[in-house]
Design a protein around this motif. Structure first.
Motif, PDB file in Angstrom:
ATOM      1  N   PHE A 394       0.825  -1.209   0.000  1.00 22.62           N
ATOM      2  CA  PHE A 394       0.000   0.000   0.000  1.00 22.62           C
ATOM      3  C   PHE A 394       0.861   1.261   0.000  1.00 22.62           C
ATOM      4  CE2 PHE A 394      -3.426  -2.706   2.167  1.00 22.62           C
ATOM      5  CZ  PHE A 394      -4.090  -2.933   0.962  1.00 22.62           C
ATOM      6  N   ALA A 395       2.058   1.191   0.572  1.00 20.83           N
ATOM      7  CA  ALA A 395       2.967   2.337   0.540  1.00 20.83           C
ATOM      8  C   ALA A 395       3.385   2.654  -0.894  1.00 20.83           C
ATOM      9  CB  ALA A 395       4.190   2.071   1.409  1.00 20.83           C
ATOM     10  N   VAL A 396       3.540   1.614  -1.727  1.00 22.45           N
ATOM     11  CA  VAL A 396       3.845   1.831  -3.142  1.00 22.45           C
ATOM     12  C   VAL A 396       2.700   2.579  -3.810  1.00 22.45           C
ATOM     13  CG1 VAL A 396       4.269   0.685  -5.358  1.00 22.45           C
ATOM     14  CG2 VAL A 396       5.343  -0.191  -3.275  1.00 22.45           C
ATOM     15  N   ALA A 397       1.452   2.238  -3.453  1.00 18.34           N
ATOM     16  CA  ALA A 397       0.291   2.929  -4.018  1.00 18.34           C
ATOM     17  C   ALA A 397       0.305   4.407  -3.649  1.00 18.34           C
ATOM     18  CB  ALA A 397      -0.997   2.261  -3.523  1.00 18.34           C
ATOM     19  N   VAL A 398       0.592   4.710  -2.395  1.00 12.45           N
ATOM     20  CA  VAL A 398       0.644   6.109  -1.958  1.00 12.45           C
ATOM     21  C   VAL A 398       1.768   6.844  -2.678  1.00 12.45           C
ATOM     22  CG1 VAL A 398       0.985   7.644   0.009  1.00 12.45           C
ATOM     23  CG2 VAL A 398      -0.344   5.542   0.291  1.00 12.45           C
ATOM     24  N   GLY A 399       2.919   6.193  -2.820  1.00 10.72           N
ATOM     25  CA  GLY A 399       4.032   6.816  -3.531  1.00 10.72           C
ATOM     26  C   GLY A 399       3.684   7.122  -4.981  1.00 10.72           C
ATOM     27  N   ALA A 400       2.983   6.213  -5.641  1.00 14.02           N
ATOM     28  CA  ALA A 400       2.561   6.456  -7.025  1.00 14.02           C
ATOM     29  C   ALA A 400       1.617   7.648  -7.105  1.00 14.02           C
ATOM     30  CB  ALA A 400       1.889   5.202  -7.588  1.00 14.02           C
ATOM     31  N   ALA A 401       0.708   7.764  -6.137  1.00 17.93           N
ATOM     32  CA  ALA A 401      -0.224   8.899  -6.119  1.00 17.93           C
ATOM     33  C   ALA A 401       0.513  10.217  -5.935  1.00 17.93           C
ATOM     34  CB  ALA A 401      -1.252   8.704  -5.006  1.00 17.93           C
ATOM     35  N   VAL A 402       1.544  10.227  -5.094  1.00 17.15           N
ATOM     36  CA  VAL A 402       2.337  11.448  -4.887  1.00 17.15           C
ATOM     37  C   VAL A 402       3.038  11.849  -6.183  1.00 17.15           C
ATOM     38  CG1 VAL A 402       4.339  12.396  -3.684  1.00 17.15           C
ATOM     39  CG2 VAL A 402       2.647  11.062  -2.417  1.00 17.15           C
ATOM     40  N   LEU A 403       3.586  10.886  -6.904  1.00 13.26           N
ATOM     41  CA  LEU A 403       4.252  11.182  -8.176  1.00 13.26           C
ATOM     42  C   LEU A 403       3.260  11.693  -9.219  1.00 13.26           C
ATOM     43  CD1 LEU A 403       6.735   8.175  -8.406  1.00 13.26           C
ATOM     44  CD2 LEU A 403       7.254  10.554  -7.833  1.00 13.26           C
ATOM     45  N   ILE A 404       2.034  11.174  -9.202  1.00 15.62           N
ATOM     46  CA  ILE A 404       1.002  11.672 -10.114  1.00 15.62           C
ATOM     47  C   ILE A 404       0.734  13.148  -9.849  1.00 15.62           C
ATOM     48  CG2 ILE A 404      -1.473  11.541 -10.647  1.00 15.62           C
ATOM     49  CD1 ILE A 404      -1.250   8.494 -10.306  1.00 15.62           C
ATOM     50  N   LEU A 405       0.633  13.522  -8.575  1.00 16.76           N
ATOM     51  CA  LEU A 405       0.416  14.931  -8.247  1.00 16.76           C
ATOM     52  C   LEU A 405       1.585  15.782  -8.716  1.00 16.76           C
ATOM     53  CD1 LEU A 405      -1.212  17.169  -6.918  1.00 16.76           C
ATOM     54  CD2 LEU A 405      -0.118  16.586  -4.738  1.00 16.76           C
ATOM     55  N   GLY A 406       2.804  15.269  -8.561  1.00 13.35           N
ATOM     56  CA  GLY A 406       3.964  16.006  -9.038  1.00 13.35           C
ATOM     57  C   GLY A 406       3.885  16.282 -10.533  1.00 13.35           C
ATOM     58  N   LEU A 407       3.474  15.292 -11.306  1.00 16.26           N
ATOM     59  CA  LEU A 407       3.319  15.491 -12.752  1.00 16.26           C
ATOM     60  C   LEU A 407       2.208  16.493 -13.056  1.00 16.26           C
ATOM     61  CD1 LEU A 407       3.651  11.818 -14.070  1.00 16.26           C
ATOM     62  CD2 LEU A 407       5.198  13.720 -14.564  1.00 16.26           C
ATOM     63  N   ALA A 408       1.092  16.376 -12.352  1.00 19.10           N
ATOM     64  CA  ALA A 408      -0.040  17.276 -12.603  1.00 19.10           C
ATOM     65  C   ALA A 408       0.319  18.732 -12.303  1.00 19.10           C
ATOM     66  CB  ALA A 408      -1.240  16.846 -11.765  1.00 19.10           C
ATOM     67  N   LEU A 409       1.140  18.952 -11.291  1.00 25.01           N
ATOM     68  CA  LEU A 409       1.500  20.314 -10.896  1.00 25.01           C
ATOM     69  C   LEU A 409       2.577  20.926 -11.783  1.00 25.01           C
ATOM     70  CD1 LEU A 409       1.564  19.953  -6.991  1.00 25.01           C
ATOM     71  CD2 LEU A 409      -0.189  21.079  -8.384  1.00 25.01           C
ATOM     72  N   THR A 410       3.419  20.099 -12.368  1.00 29.24           N
ATOM     73  CA  THR A 410       4.565  20.619 -13.126  1.00 29.24           C
ATOM     74  C   THR A 410       4.371  20.580 -14.634  1.00 29.24           C
ATOM     75  OG1 THR A 410       5.633  18.429 -13.053  1.00 29.24           O
ATOM     76  CG2 THR A 410       6.186  19.996 -11.306  1.00 29.24           C
ATOM     77  N   THR A 411       3.336  19.913 -15.122  1.00 29.94           N
ATOM     78  CA  THR A 411       3.127  19.807 -16.567  1.00 29.94           C
ATOM     79  C   THR A 411       2.496  21.084 -17.094  1.00 29.94           C
ATOM     80  OG1 THR A 411       2.852  17.415 -16.437  1.00 29.94           O
ATOM     81  CG2 THR A 411       2.040  18.498 -18.424  1.00 29.94           C
ATOM     82  N   ARG A 412       3.082  21.641 -18.134  1.00 23.44           N
ATOM     83  CA  ARG A 412       2.565  22.849 -18.767  1.00 23.44           C
ATOM     84  C   ARG A 412       2.084  22.518 -20.178  1.00 23.44           C
ATOM     85  NH1 ARG A 412       2.592  23.786 -14.311  1.00 23.44           N
ATOM     86  NH2 ARG A 412       3.734  25.353 -13.118  1.00 23.44           N
ATOM     87  N   GLY A 413       1.294  23.413 -20.738  1.00 20.06           N
ATOM     88  CA  GLY A 413       0.826  23.235 -22.109  1.00 20.06           C
ATOM     89  C   GLY A 413      -0.418  22.397 -22.236  1.00 20.06           C
ATOM     90  N   THR A 414      -1.184  22.246 -21.132  1.00 12.26           N
ATOM     91  CA  THR A 414      -2.394  21.423 -21.192  1.00 12.26           C
ATOM     92  C   THR A 414      -3.638  22.223 -21.559  1.00 12.26           C
ATOM     93  OG1 THR A 414      -2.638  21.729 -18.812  1.00 12.26           O
ATOM     94  CG2 THR A 414      -1.556  19.727 -19.549  1.00 12.26           C
ATOM     95  N   ASP A 415      -3.495  23.513 -21.805  1.00 11.49           N
ATOM     96  CA  ASP A 415      -4.662  24.340 -22.145  1.00 11.49           C
ATOM     97  C   ASP A 415      -4.790  24.599 -23.641  1.00 11.49           C
ATOM     98  OD1 ASP A 415      -5.751  24.901 -19.546  1.00 11.49           O
ATOM     99  OD2 ASP A 415      -3.958  26.090 -19.172  1.00 11.49           O
ATOM    100  N   ARG A 416      -3.925  23.986 -24.430  1.00 11.51           N
ATOM    101  CA  ARG A 416      -3.961  24.237 -25.859  1.00 11.51           C
ATOM    102  C   ARG A 416      -5.194  23.612 -26.490  1.00 11.51           C
ATOM    103  NH1 ARG A 416       0.773  22.768 -29.935  1.00 11.51           N
ATOM    104  NH2 ARG A 416       0.295  20.758 -29.051  1.00 11.51           N
ATOM    105  N   PRO A 417      -5.781  24.230 -27.518  1.00 10.42           N
ATOM    106  CA  PRO A 417      -6.937  23.629 -28.188  1.00 10.42           C
ATOM    107  C   PRO A 417      -6.563  22.323 -28.866  1.00 10.42           C
ATOM    108  CG  PRO A 417      -6.731  25.952 -28.750  1.00 10.42           C
ATOM    109  CD  PRO A 417      -5.475  25.569 -28.033  1.00 10.42           C
ATOM    110  N   ALA A 418      -7.594  21.566 -29.251  1.00 13.38           N
ATOM    111  CA  ALA A 418      -7.379  20.277 -29.913  1.00 13.38           C
ATOM    112  C   ALA A 418      -6.606  20.447 -31.202  1.00 13.38           C
ATOM    113  CB  ALA A 418      -8.721  19.599 -30.180  1.00 13.38           C
ATOM    114  N   ALA A 419      -5.931  19.394 -31.596  1.00 14.59           N
ATOM    115  CA  ALA A 419      -5.187  19.408 -32.851  1.00 14.59           C
ATOM    116  C   ALA A 419      -6.141  19.344 -34.022  1.00 14.59           C
ATOM    117  CB  ALA A 419      -4.211  18.231 -32.875  1.00 14.59           C
ATOM    118  N   ALA A 420      -5.581  19.439 -35.209  1.00 15.51           N
ATOM    119  CA  ALA A 420      -6.409  19.486 -36.404  1.00 15.51           C
ATOM    120  C   ALA A 420      -7.293  18.276 -36.527  1.00 15.51           C
ATOM    121  CB  ALA A 420      -5.515  19.590 -37.633  1.00 15.51           C
ATOM    122  N   LEU A 421      -8.511  18.505 -36.989  1.00 15.38           N
ATOM    123  CA  LEU A 421      -9.460  17.415 -37.188  1.00 15.38           C
ATOM    124  C   LEU A 421      -9.268  16.834 -38.573  1.00 15.38           C
ATOM    125  CD1 LEU A 421     -12.686  19.076 -35.757  1.00 15.38           C
ATOM    126  CD2 LEU A 421     -11.164  17.493 -34.605  1.00 15.38           C
TER     127      LEU A 421
END
Length: 433
Positions: A394-421
């Motif tokens: 279960f500690a591995v599960a908590v560690g994975a969740a912490v890393l997910i938050l790290g990615l969510a907080l540091t990732t930029r460029g997620t507000d761009r509109p969709a690519a060409a259709l």
């Protein structure tokens, strides 16, 4: 009629009522084969090590083959790729059953399982791609697209609850081979029906001749400055790779929870409860996925990603202190409410960011990332649980969740509109029927 009901009715209207039925039955074998192969090989060989090797080979094949099949579907269309994959996979599953019943050696079994995993037709990711294309063709807003992805996420969760349950029932009443034979039948029949469904034409292959002129995007939309053919060859934005890593971590969280649940129920002398506990978590995740249709549109996808990551941490920490079966049920059911929001949000962000000509590949990559992360984490967490108890897993599960938050907080460029259709995705409603 509630707003959510109305939204899901609009989703069903995009492809007709048979499309979700076929896609659900077509993806059900994926959930059946992993557990079914473990039970079958364990019973016929008498070796848990051999069963684990076969299960790992199946997961490895799916992890490697998923993005490749998605790329082929982008280039050549869903219909021929799904038809070929579902029949290949059905034959591979039957071969695995026959080899196991003949008590074939571990290495040949693992090679057959590797082929069976690589041939999984990726109906879940391709159904997402198809619904997105149908929604864009109908000029739907982002809210309906997100509702469609929520609906697809719920179908995934239900399949991963029902699939192992069917395997367990078959093993109890008859033999694990019966469940795998049923999986092969569903692959051949329902996979073929999904491939041949008229909505397959909604997604134009990137190598197809140019069709009707696409709808002109707004002047300030990046799509106005980038032709569709060029977009299909465009590089993936960096944010997409972060989201794939987040999916790997989500799979790691699944695997760690599975290992911890199995270890704790064994310590409590209730090993038969492990599957039920895991299923309860999946049911809550499915309910949470449906409820995403009620989230206000003003709460953007990046904010939802961060919120889901925080929820994964907060709701996984109680697992470290669980000591009884009742507390375990409560903890995992509550935790399940955070799974689908994270998964569906990443599918939504991916749909917005990747070029339309690489959408099937990207959706399949996300699904394969979950499978790969889960298989690797299950192997590591299982050893930790065996050596140090369920809390270590279960500690591995908590560690994975912490890393997910790290990615969510540091990732930029997620507000761009969709690519060409693609032209088929952008064409007026009714033009592809």
């Amino acid at each position: 009629m509630t707003a959510a009901t109305a939204a899901f009715r609009r989703v069903l209207a995009l492809g007709g009522p048979m499309l979700p039925v076929l896609s659900f039955l077509g993806r059900l074998p994926t959930a059946m084969c992993q557990f079914g192969s473990l039970l079958l090989v364990a019973e016929t060989s008498g070796s848990l090590a051999t069963a684990g090797l076969v299960g790992g080979a199946l997961a490895a094949g799916q992890t490697a083959g998923g993005p490749l099949l998605g790329r082929l579907a982008d280039r050549h269309g869903q219909r021929p790729v799904v038809l070929a994959a579902c029949w290949f996979d059905a034959l591979a599953v039957i071969a695995l059953v026959l080899a196991a019943l003949a008590r074939t050696g571990a290495l040949p079994l693992a090679l057959i399982a590797l082929l069976a995993g690589a041939g999984v037709p990726q109906i879940g990711p391709l159904a997402r791609t198809r619904l997105v294309a149908l929604a864009r063709r109908a000029r739907a807003d982002d809210r309906l697209v997100h509702t469609a992805l929520s609906f697809e996420g719920t179908l995934d969760e239900v399949s991963f609850v029902l699939g192992p349950a069917l395997v367990g029932l078959s093993a109890t009443v008859a033999h694990p081979a019966v469940a795998l034979a049923l999986a092969a039948l569903l692959l051949a029949v329902c996979g073929s029906a999904f491939a041949l469904h008229p909505t397959a034409a909604a997604v134009r292959p990137t190598g197809a001749p140019a069709g009707p002129a696409p709808v002109s995007p707004a002047p300030d939309d990046p799509r106005a400055r980038r032709p569709a053919a060029r977009a299909a060859r465009a590089r993936m934005p960096r944010a997409v790779h972060a989201m794939r890593a987040s999916m790997v971590l989500q799979g790691a969280l699944f695997g760690a929870c599975q290992a911890g649940i199995t270890a704790l129920t064994a310590d409590l002398h209730r090993p038969a409860q492990a599957g039920l506990v895991y299923a309860a978590m999946g049911v809550m995740s499915a309910v949470a996925g449906l409820s995403l249709a009620l989230v206000p549109a003003r709460i953007g996808l990046p904010a939802r990603w961060r919120a889901a990551a925080v929820a994964l941490i907060v709701l996984s920490v109680p697992l470290l202190f669980v000591r009884s079966l009742g507390a375990l049920y409560l903890a995992v059911v509550v935790l399940g409410a955070a799974f689908a929001p994270h998964l569906i949000t990443l599918f939504g962000l991916t749909e917005r960011l990747v070029p339309a000509g690489r959408l099937a590949e990207s959706m399949a990559f996300l699904t394969s990332a979950i499978v790969g992360g889960q298989a690797l984490s299950l192997a590591v967490s299982g050893r930790l649980a065996e050596a140090h108890g369920p809390t270590a897993a279960f500690a591995v599960a908590v560690g994975a969740a912490v890393l997910i938050l790290g990615l969510a907080l540091t990732t930029r460029g997620t507000d761009r509109p969709a690519a060409a259709l693609t032209p088929a995705a952008a064409a007026p409603a009714g033009s592809a029927r």
